[in-house]
Design a protein around this motif. Structure first.
Motif, short mmCIF file in Angstrom:
data_model
loop_
_atom_site.label_atom_id
_atom_site.label_comp_id
_atom_site.label_asym_id
_atom_site.label_seq_id
_atom_site.Cartn_x
_atom_site.Cartn_y
_atom_site.Cartn_z
N GLU A 140 69.36 80.67 15.57
CA GLU A 140 68.18 80.15 14.88
C GLU A 140 67.01 81.11 15.00
N GLY A 158 62.03 74.32 19.32
CA GLY A 158 61.53 75.30 20.28
C GLY A 158 62.35 76.57 20.41
N LEU A 159 63.66 76.41 20.45
CA LEU A 159 64.52 77.56 20.68
C LEU A 159 64.43 78.57 19.52
N ASP A 161 69.19 68.69 17.57
CA ASP A 161 68.39 69.48 18.49
C ASP A 161 68.88 69.41 19.91
N GLU A 162 69.66 68.42 20.27
CA GLU A 162 70.17 68.45 21.64
C GLU A 162 71.66 68.18 21.77
N HIS A 196 68.51 77.22 27.91
CA HIS A 196 67.35 76.44 27.43
C HIS A 196 67.45 74.95 27.72
N ASN A 200 58.62 81.02 29.18
CA ASN A 200 58.41 81.22 27.74
C ASN A 200 56.99 81.64 27.42
N TYR A 227 63.98 61.85 25.63
CA TYR A 227 63.48 62.49 26.86
C TYR A 227 62.05 62.98 26.69
N GLU A 255 62.51 68.61 30.20
CA GLU A 255 62.05 69.61 29.21
C GLU A 255 62.12 70.97 29.88
N ALA A 256 62.99 71.83 29.37
CA ALA A 256 63.19 73.11 30.05
C ALA A 256 61.86 73.85 30.22
N SER A 257 61.12 73.98 29.13
CA SER A 257 59.83 74.64 29.22
C SER A 257 58.81 73.92 28.36
N GLY A 258 59.14 73.83 27.07
CA GLY A 258 58.13 73.44 26.10
C GLY A 258 57.40 74.70 25.69
C1 F58 Z 1 64.23 74.09 23.65
N1 F58 Z 1 65.57 73.86 23.20
C2 F58 Z 1 63.90 73.34 24.93
N2 F58 Z 1 67.12 73.66 21.54
O1 F58 Z 1 64.17 71.96 24.76
C3 F58 Z 1 62.43 73.57 25.23
O2 F58 Z 1 62.09 72.96 26.43
C4 F58 Z 1 62.16 75.07 25.32
O3 F58 Z 1 60.80 75.31 25.42
C5 F58 Z 1 62.67 75.77 24.08
O4 F58 Z 1 64.04 75.47 23.86
C6 F58 Z 1 62.53 77.27 24.16
O5 F58 Z 1 63.04 77.73 25.36
C7 F58 Z 1 65.82 73.79 21.88
O6 F58 Z 1 64.94 73.90 21.05
C8 F58 Z 1 67.59 73.53 20.28
O7 F58 Z 1 66.88 73.30 19.33
C9 F58 Z 1 69.09 73.72 20.11
C10 F58 Z 1 69.44 74.01 18.68
C11 F58 Z 1 70.93 74.14 18.49
C12 F58 Z 1 71.70 72.97 19.02
C13 F58 Z 1 71.33 72.63 20.44
C14 F58 Z 1 69.83 72.54 20.66
#
Ligand code: F58
Length: 809
Positions: free
Chosen positions: A67, A114-115, A267-268, A353, A460, A549, A648-651
């Motif tokens: 992404e 976020g990712l 997203d998760e 993440h 981050n 969460y 929340e890993a970071s936000g």
């Molecule tokens: C996010 N993960 C974390 N994953 O939740 C957030 O705390 C952190 O700040 C951020 O990453 C950056 O490190 C996240 O956004 C997804 O969107 C993935 C997309 C593909 C499927 C699994 C989740």
């Protein structure tokens, strides 16, 4: 001068590239022409960057990510090139307004949250810090869905972002890769008498590169985002050599093109879909093949792969790259296993993440084998050697061996992608201090015990160019005037604002900017929801993906609490607040969709109730994306960062709010911990259980009903929601939400409720002292320097990638 040249370039592109007669000219045409003119201005720098990197043979960062949530390019490119004013003038002379033209851009929403946005911020910083880098990803034909709200419910609309063309990308049909699928493997002996494996695929898909320039801020460096698009190998003549079945040939084309059709909007939790694994393998294989090809062009021996490339895995989604690089080196380049493995581990770094167990990627073994039979063999061999190592290090500990294996054997056998990434990388990092610590203590504990030297933290960061300079032009002007124009790359200078916090005249300027931003957002919200917000009220904002969460429902419980208090006690003195939400729910996430409905239902009731609507209002901004985020962050007084501690890993939204002078109400979770450290405890509204307490309560069995029994106000709030009061008498709609909180509450909403309500009262007290609040707001911006993605990228470059700056002429 620049403006005149730019104006002429726009005129030329309108004529030669778009070719509409004046009568048919639209605002979008002006956008497109200006975009092409701006791209032309980057072209020279772009080619120079590529040529310089090639000539100097310097190490390159390859950021592999499924992404990239880039957001609109035009405004950002104007900013980074330093020609915003010229563009404004040029368009004005053509009778057009730059801001209206900027709004025409269809943003590439090639990410969930976020990712994906982190990957985009990192590309901006890599270019700005003059580090040679390429982002590799997928050119989804449909990005994240557009969200519409109908009767309070989310509906999803396909995102046809390429509908009117994409002026930023250049197709590179000559950069094509062939990717195998399915079939079987054959073992044979080569000319030299060595045992080899050949993969006989069932299907071959072709990947074509589409390149987008990533212009650094104030430098000539212009890096590349290379996205892969899938197509059939030879569209139709394929069948001529086959059975002569025309339909079969067409189907092959359709199946091939499906690979990059759509971004999975989860997203998760993970979905375990065949096509998703296909997407991952597709873009990773194209990227690694491409890297090998470039090495060959440069006449560099393949043995030097790891000296030339630092490949970062953005979560486990590209982690199949570990097995793929082994396959390319061993099967195709005929390197010995040990040599190939040393190169692989030296090449890869892995960023984790998430700690949520349900989000950790695994693939069912049978599915994996069907799609990638050769990779399964390679993973077995990696695992065999790895488990031997584990046994040597920890003798007679078969439980540990089972825990660490790349193959999960509990229930249906599966491949554990996080384990593959960890074994195949020399560096493993979490994305905030707390998260990196928890990683070492939980999900990757065994790996930490095995290789402690591989682990580090990389908190981050977000780009201050897009999220402050571009999003908040009012504040940009004040910072330029106060600090000089270098602050977007020297964010440490923001600390000088601390001295200004004591200056009443400065504070009044600060407030005026915030209020103008709030008015801008209120206008946007009125246009999109018909809800009227007063910019003098406290703007309390929670924007992010909707997830249990992240606890948007805790925020709602506070709103309903206030509502009840006002109804029962009309004379109650509370400062007026606008509660603003935004965020998408995964289409299949039942509870998240109910939470959106709940927010909208509560909004409808409150906004229409004259007893309260002069003191509180609620708005849900539809279709939260990068474009409207740039209006939202600068307008916030209060940033809601209220996830269950440890989840929340970071936000990164928390950082964007802080940068723009919002105060945070939050738990000790993710990067909140570090935000509070930077700004000082007295400038942060802290509440709630710690990660440790959360774990303890869960271990000792959590009973949400105890909290209801001991808190009559909480009970009344839940009853009111359950009664149908907010849903026109329908007592069914929110039953699942209330029942879930009452009988399960997996994210301890009720356990944190009382502390949250009390903390919000502290917010009210602070808000009533305007001067004090402004001082705290200024301090938030002043102390936000740590959260620049430049700091994060410097750390990655110095401590993981070993990549130095390169000056581009
Ligand atoms: C996010 N993960 C974390 N994953 O939740 C957030 O705390 C952190 O700040 C951020 O990453 C950056 O490190 C996240 O956004 C997804 O969107 C993935 C997309 C593909 C499927 C699994 C989740």
């Amino acid at each position: 001068m620049q403006a005149a040249a730019l104006k002429q370039a726009v005129i030329d592109h309108l004529h030669y590239s778009i070719g509409h007669p004046p009568v048919a000219m639209t605002l979008h045409d002006y956008y497109y022409a200006l975009a092409l003119a701006v791209r032309d201005r980057m072209q020279h720098r772009w080619l120079n960057t590529i040529q310089t990197n090639f000539d100097l043979k310097r190490k390159i960062v390859c950021y592999l990510s499924a992404e990239f949530l880039m957001g609109p390019h035009l405004g950002n490119n104007l900013l980074n090139l330093g020609i915003e004013q010229e563009a404004r003038t040029a368009l004005a002379e053509l009778g057009q307004d730059l801001d209206s033209v900027l709004e025409c851009e269809e943003e590439p929403g090639l990410g969930n949250g976020g990712l994906g946005r982190l990957a985009a911020c990192y590309l901006d910083s890599l270019a700005t810090l003059q580090r040679p880098a390429v982002g590799f990803g997928i050119r989804y034909e449909f990005g994240i869905f557009d969200q519409e709200i109908h009767d309070g419910w989310q509906t999803e609309i396909t995102d046809k972002w390429l509908r009117y063309g994409n002026p930023w990308e250049i197709a590179k049909p000559e950069v094509a890769c062939y990717v195998n699928w399915g079939g079987h493997t054959e073992h044979y002996r080569d000319e030299a008498g060595s045992d080899r494996v050949r993969w006989v695929p069932y299907r071959v898909v072709k990947g074509t590169a589409f390149d987008t320039p990533i212009q650094g801020y104030g430098v000539n460096n212009c890096n590349t985002l290379r996205l892969w698009s899938a197509e059939a190998v030879e569209s139709f003549d394929f069948q001529a050599f086959n059975t002569g079945d025309y339909y079969q040939a067409v189907e092959d084309k359709v199946v091939s093109e499906t690979v990059t059709k759509v971004l999975y909007p989860n997203d998760e939790p993970q979905i375990g879909k065949h096509l998703r694994l296909g997407q991952q393998y597709f873009f990773v294989s194209c990227s690694l093949q491409n890297l090998l090809h470039i090495l060959e062009l440069a006449d560099v021996p393949v043995e030097n792969f790891a000296e030339r490339y630092a490949v970062q895995l953005n979560d486990t989604h590209p982690s199949i790259g570990v097995a793929e690089l082994m396959r390319l080196l061993v099967d195709e380049r005929r390197l010995g296993w040990d040599k190939a493995w040393a190169i692989t581990v030296q090449t890869f770094g892995y960023t984790n993440h998430t700690l949520l167990p349900e989000a950790l990627e695994t693939w069912p073994l049978p599915m994996f084998q069907t799609l990638l039979p050769r990779h399964l063999e390679i993973i077995y061999e990696i695992n065999r050697r790895f488990l031997d190592e584990v046994r040597a290090r920890f003798p007679r500990d078969e439980a540990r061996v089972a825990r660490m294996s790349l193959i999960g054997e509990a229930g249906e056998k599966c491949i554990r992608m996080a384990h593959l990434a960890a074994v195949g990388s020399h560096a493993i990092n979490g994305v905030a201090a707390l998260h990196s610590d928890l990683l070492k203590a939980s999900v990757l504990k065994d790996f930490y015990e095995m290789w402690p030297e591989r682990f580090s933290n990389k908190t981050n960061g977000v780009t201050p160019r897009r999220f402050l300079a571009l999003a908040n032009p009012g504040l940009r002007a004040l910072l330029n005037e106060t600090l000089g124009g270098q602050w977007p790359v020297e964010v440490g200078w923001l600390h000088e604002l601390e001295a200004k916090a004591g200056d009443a005249a400065f504070r009044s300027k600060w407030r005026a900017i915030k209020e103008a931003n709030k008015k801008r957002l209120a206008d946007y919200i009125r246009a999109h929801t018909d809800i009227e917000l007063d910019p003098t009220w406290l703007f309390d904002i929670q924007v992010k993906r909707i997830h249990e969460y992240k606890r948007q429902h805790l925020n709602v419980l506070h709103i309903v609490t206030l509502y009840r208090r006002l109804k029962e006690n009309p004379g109650l003195k509370i400062p007026p607040r606008a509660f603003i939400f935004g965020g998408k729910a995964a289409p299949g996430y039942f509870m998240a969709k109910r939470i959106i409905k709940l927010i909208n239902a509560v909004a409808e009731t409150i906004n229409a109730d004259p007893d309260v609507n002069t003191r509180m209002k609620v708005a849900f901004v539809p279709n939260f994306n990068v474009q409207n985020a740039q209006l939202i962050y600068p307008a916030a007084d209060l940033s809601e960062q209220i996830s269950t501690a440890g989840k929340e890993a970071s936000g990164t939204g928390n950082m964007k709010f802080m940068l723009n002078g919002a105060l945070t109400i939050g738990t000790l979770d993710g990067a909140n911990v570090e935000i509070r450290e930077e700004v000082g405890a007295e400038n942060f509204f802290l509440f709630g259980l710690t990660a440790e307490e959360v774990e303890r309560i869960k271990r000792e069995r959590y009973h949400p009903t105890d909290y209801i029994a001991s808190n009559p106000e909480l009970r009344a709030v839940l009853e009111l929601i359950n009664s149908g009061y907010f849903s026109r008498g329908d007592a069914e709609v929110f039953r699942s939400v209330v029942d879930n909180l009452t009988f399960s509450d997996p994210f301890l909403v009720l356990a944190d409720y009382a502390a949250y309500i009390a903390c919000q009262e502290q917010v009210n007290v602070a808000w009533q002292d305007k001067e004090k609040w402004t001082r705290m707001s200024i301090l938030n911006t002043a102390c936000s320097g740590k959260f620049s993605s430049d700091r994060a990228i410097r750390e990655y470059c110095d401590e993981i990638w070993n990549v130095q700056p390169v000056t581009v002429k």
